[in-house]
Design an enzyme around this catalytic site. Structure first.
Site, short mmCIF file in Angstrom:
data_model
loop_
_atom_site.label_atom_id
_atom_site.label_comp_id
_atom_site.label_asym_id
_atom_site.label_seq_id
_atom_site.Cartn_x
_atom_site.Cartn_y
_atom_site.Cartn_z
N ASP A 101 39.78 36.84 43.79
CA ASP A 101 40.87 37.66 43.23
C ASP A 101 40.00 38.50 42.24
OD1 ASP A 101 42.55 35.61 44.27
OD2 ASP A 101 43.99 36.09 42.80
N LYS A 118 50.77 39.80 47.06
CA LYS A 118 50.82 39.03 46.16
C LYS A 118 51.30 39.41 44.60
CE LYS A 118 48.56 35.40 43.22
NZ LYS A 118 47.02 34.67 42.72
N LYS A 145 47.45 42.84 45.41
CA LYS A 145 48.05 41.94 44.05
C LYS A 145 48.29 42.89 42.97
CE LYS A 145 46.69 38.11 41.08
NZ LYS A 145 45.75 36.91 40.89
#
Length: 300
Positions: free
Chosen positions: A136, A236, A200
């Site tokens: 991430d 996400k 995300k």
């Protein structure tokens, strides 16, 4: 690859977005669909610990919870992944071996993203070499606000290359610092064209984190990218999703915007550790008709 002018990303109809959110949140869900959605949501959660006080023991407890969500309820799915800092990746990989639960790691000077390219690459390398399944990364919001879109694009492409073919890259926009919905759309487009496997919303360290309107804008960007390229990008939302009712509204929005193919943890995740206990509480309620106390569930 042909140079893309990201200043020409589509403009967002804010009134239209708010109208769709109002209709989604007003919808009622039947009991059978609710149970299916709750189990699906549980299987889409990334359990996360990203604190300065993290210890080996805390990471081990979180890994155990990821595949033992509630031993008194047989047949529950595992969560999708456990997300930790790079120095805990090897430990998490060892703890989760054979469970099917992925190991994700934040990198690139999380959560600020304020560091050199060399440090960001090293951070990524530690996670990848440790065995992470997913990385991430945070984008450089300062560069984005300065209009240096090619810098942001190149940095994401550099980290994607460092991840290699087998490690999926989630690109965190930190929408609470990005600003308008138009900017969220622009940042989503940059991330996807640069090689993101997932986009995300947030690090969870900045408020506001995930919201339904911001997530809808990102889902529409994913839809448009899919229409142009045929490539499915994951989504996400992270931070601020703590109850089952809201999680089910997110799933409804995904289905109506992208379709059922996105309703697996390959393409949709919740970055919301606190959501797991509320989902479990609701599953017990659906099965028994009785609400259990929160004390009945693990606090890790």
């Amino acid at each position: 690859m042909k140079q893309i002018d990201f200043s020409n990303s589509p403009r967002i109809d804010q009134v239209g977005i708010e109208d769709r959110i109002a209709r989604i949140t007003a919808r009622s869900i039947k009991k059978e669909s609710k149970m299916q959605g709750l189990l699906m949501a549980l299987n889409m959660i990334d359990l996360t610990t990203l604190e300065g006080a993290d210890t080996d023991e805390k990471v081990k407890q979180l890994c155990f919870k990821a595949h033992h969500l509630h031993d008194e309820l047989p047949g529950l799915p595992t969560t999708a992944a456990v997300c930790v800092y790079p120095n805990f990746v090897k430990l998490a990989v060892n703890e989760l071996k054979g469970t099917g639960v992925k190991v994700a790691s934040v990198a690139t000077a999380f959560p600020s993203g304020q560091s050199s390219a060399e440090i960001k690459l090293l951070d990524t390398k530690i996670a990848v070499d440790g065995g992470a399944d997913e990385v991430d990364m945070v984008i450089s919001r300062g560069k984005f606000h300065s209009g240096e879109y090619n810098f942001v694009f190149d940095e994401i492409a550099m980290i994607k290359e460092a991840c290699g073919k087998n490690v999926r890259l989630k690109v965190i926009l930190e929408t609470g610092e990005i600003g308008t919905l138009d900017k969220v759309r622009q940042a989503s487009d940059i991330a996807m064209y640069a090689g993101a496997d997932f986009i995300k919303t947030s690090t969870g360290k900045i408020k506001p984190a995930a919201t339904l309107p911001v997530t809808l804008v990102m889902l529409e960007a994913i839809r448009d990218y899919y229409y142009k390229t045929g490539i499915m990008i994951g989504m996400k939302p992270a931070g601020g999703i703590s109850n089952s009712k809201l999680a089910l509204q997110y799933l409804l929005m995904v289905k109506e915007t992208l379709g059922g193919k996105w309703l697996t943890n390959e393409y949709f995740r919740f970055g919301a550790s606190s959501l797991a206990n509320d989902v479990l509480l609701q599953i017990v309620k659906q099965k028994s008709g009785i609400y259990q106390s929160n004390d009945y569930f693990s606090k890790v």
